[in-house]
Structures are given as structure tokens and as C-alpha cells.
Scaffold this motif. Sequence first.
Motif, PDB file in Angstrom:
ATOM      1  N   LEU A  37       7.634  -4.095 -19.157  1.00 60.11           N
ATOM      2  CA  LEU A  37       6.267  -4.516 -18.867  1.00 60.11           C
ATOM      3  C   LEU A  37       5.941  -4.050 -17.455  1.00 60.11           C
ATOM      4  N   ILE A  38       4.837  -3.335 -17.308  1.00 62.55           N
ATOM      5  CA  ILE A  38       4.399  -2.810 -16.011  1.00 62.55           C
ATOM      6  C   ILE A  38       3.372  -3.781 -15.445  1.00 62.55           C
ATOM      7  N   ILE A  39       3.589  -4.197 -14.197  1.00 58.19           N
ATOM      8  CA  ILE A  39       2.670  -5.148 -13.548  1.00 58.19           C
ATOM      9  C   ILE A  39       1.831  -4.408 -12.513  1.00 58.19           C
ATOM     10  N   ASP A  40       0.509  -4.461 -12.647  1.00 56.04           N
ATOM     11  CA  ASP A  40      -0.445  -3.918 -11.676  1.00 56.04           C
ATOM     12  C   ASP A  40      -0.168  -2.475 -11.267  1.00 56.04           C
ATOM     13  N   PRO A  41      -0.546  -1.503 -12.109  1.00 57.65           N
ATOM     14  CA  PRO A  41      -0.237  -0.110 -11.787  1.00 57.65           C
ATOM     15  C   PRO A  41      -1.067   0.516 -10.668  1.00 57.65           C
ATOM     16  N   GLY A  42      -1.997  -0.202 -10.092  1.00 59.18           N
ATOM     17  CA  GLY A  42      -2.714   0.324  -8.925  1.00 59.18           C
ATOM     18  C   GLY A  42      -3.775   1.350  -9.269  1.00 59.18           C
ATOM     19  N   PHE A  43      -4.043   2.225  -8.286  1.00 55.39           N
ATOM     20  CA  PHE A  43      -5.071   3.257  -8.428  1.00 55.39           C
ATOM     21  C   PHE A  43      -4.628   4.341  -9.411  1.00 55.39           C
ATOM     22  N   ILE A  44      -5.595   5.079  -9.930  1.00 55.42           N
ATOM     23  CA  ILE A  44      -5.280   6.164 -10.853  1.00 55.42           C
ATOM     24  C   ILE A  44      -4.379   7.208 -10.202  1.00 55.42           C
ATOM     25  N   GLU A  45      -4.489   7.376  -8.888  1.00 48.01           N
ATOM     26  CA  GLU A  45      -3.641   8.350  -8.184  1.00 48.01           C
ATOM     27  C   GLU A  45      -2.166   7.962  -8.222  1.00 48.01           C
ATOM     28  N   ASP A  46      -1.854   6.713  -8.560  1.00 49.36           N
ATOM     29  CA  ASP A  46      -0.472   6.229  -8.571  1.00 49.36           C
ATOM     30  C   ASP A  46       0.248   6.421  -9.906  1.00 49.36           C
ATOM     31  N   ILE A  47      -0.478   6.735 -10.964  1.00 53.62           N
ATOM     32  CA  ILE A  47       0.136   6.637 -12.288  1.00 53.62           C
ATOM     33  C   ILE A  47       1.231   7.669 -12.544  1.00 53.62           C
ATOM     34  N   HIS A  48       1.108   8.871 -11.995  1.00 54.03           N
ATOM     35  CA  HIS A  48       2.164   9.864 -12.233  1.00 54.03           C
ATOM     36  C   HIS A  48       3.449   9.469 -11.520  1.00 54.03           C
ATOM     37  N   ILE A  73       8.319  -0.706  -7.703  1.00 57.02           N
ATOM     38  CA  ILE A  73       8.115   0.725  -7.487  1.00 57.02           C
ATOM     39  C   ILE A  73       7.495   0.910  -6.113  1.00 57.02           C
ATOM     40  N   TYR A  74       8.184   1.624  -5.262  1.00 57.72           N
ATOM     41  CA  TYR A  74       7.702   1.897  -3.911  1.00 57.72           C
ATOM     42  C   TYR A  74       6.922   3.207  -3.884  1.00 57.72           C
ATOM     43  N   GLY A  75       6.036   3.344  -2.907  1.00 57.44           N
ATOM     44  CA  GLY A  75       5.330   4.600  -2.706  1.00 57.44           C
ATOM     45  C   GLY A  75       3.980   4.697  -3.371  1.00 57.44           C
ATOM     46  N   THR A  76       3.412   3.582  -3.798  1.00 53.65           N
ATOM     47  CA  THR A  76       2.075   3.608  -4.404  1.00 53.65           C
ATOM     48  C   THR A  76       1.046   3.210  -3.351  1.00 53.65           C
ATOM     49  N   GLU A  77      -0.183   3.689  -3.545  1.00 60.21           N
ATOM     50  CA  GLU A  77      -1.250   3.391  -2.585  1.00 60.21           C
ATOM     51  C   GLU A  77      -2.001   2.106  -2.915  1.00 60.21           C
ATOM     52  N   GLY A  78      -1.960   1.691  -4.158  1.00 59.19           N
ATOM     53  CA  GLY A  78      -2.688   0.500  -4.567  1.00 59.19           C
ATOM     54  C   GLY A  78      -1.859  -0.736  -4.320  1.00 59.19           C
ATOM     55  N   SER A  79      -1.680  -1.506  -5.334  1.00 58.82           N
ATOM     56  CA  SER A  79      -0.963  -2.771  -5.228  1.00 58.82           C
ATOM     57  C   SER A  79       0.544  -2.556  -5.246  1.00 58.82           C
ATOM     58  N   ASN A  80       1.279  -3.639  -5.100  1.00 58.08           N
ATOM     59  CA  ASN A  80       2.712  -3.606  -5.349  1.00 58.08           C
ATOM     60  C   ASN A  80       2.887  -3.524  -6.860  1.00 58.08           C
TER      61      ASN A  80
END
Length: 168
Positions: free
Chosen positions: A32-43, A14-21
Motif C-alpha cells: 500500500l502506497i501512502i501519499d505519493p506526492g506530486f506527479i513529478e515524484d511518481i517515477h 521513500i526519500y527524495g520526493t518533493e511532495g509529501s513524505n
Amino acid sequence: YLLSTDDGGEIFRIYGTEGSNVYLIYRNNELLIIDPGFIEDIHHIKNEIDFQFKNEVHIKGIFLTHYHKDHCGGAQRLSEILNCEIYISDIDNEVFLHREKYIALPREINEGTRKFLENSSLFERCFSTDDSWYPVVNKTVKNDEEIMGFRTLIMPGHNDGTCCLYNE
């Protein structure tokens, strides 16, 4: 998709997240979702899942490679939205269970990196003393366990409990 497995599975990034890949592993109608990053990325992640799979997939869970906020800051909220479990190594789950011992800046950061982070916006986002983002882990994993046809591998280095998935 990014890669395919021999048994018809697919791995997406998934491209366009601020946290991790952020990666998605799809196999046998499970995701299975791997490393969803910051809370701002979840939507953004939820929208990508909806776009790719049209709500016709079972969400197996969220797999966290390690406990740093840029990898798992949004995990709890995303698991609530998707009604799924959270996986992390048993070693890293100790950080969440005994947060008072680990809430300070990680010991593995050298002085140069520490000074850089203290002067950047990432410091507060990654190493704040606010622990409200800590997820409630439902499943801890040890070395050489199976998740959706992949094996777990604990790889100390980035931190003591870093865990990856591999497919033979």
C-alpha cells in the motif's frame, strides 16, 4: 525498512520526493502506497518499488491521507502505471467530486500563511486552479475500516477529512 509490525509486515519511507513524505506498507506480499506526492515524484516512487520488491508484490492501492496536491497530485498517474485503486476518506472525496466548491485557496489557511504561499513557488504547485491532477478515487473509507490489517481513523484538523492508518 523503517518499522516492522508484529505480524511480519514492514513500513518503508521513500526519500527524495518533493511532495509529501511517501510511505509503503508491505504485508503478506501486498503493498500500500501512502501519499505519493506530486506527479513529478511518481517515477522515483515506481523505481523504488521495483528496486525493493523486484516486481514480486501485489500493489493493493494508493492511500491518500487528505486531498492536498502535495500529497495526491501524482496519485492518478501512478495508479494508472501500477494498475491499482486509490483510497481516500469519504469526506475528502467530496472535494474531488464537487471541485467547483473547493478549488479556491483552502479556508483554513491564516493570512500570514496565505501571504507566504502567494509569494512562493509552492502556491502554484499546491493551490492552482488547475484541477486536472484530481484523482479518480475507487475506494472511499470511513472511520474504523480495515485496510491490510490497519484501521482507518478520520482526524479532522489539517482539513476536515484527514485520515490516518493505525495498527493496534
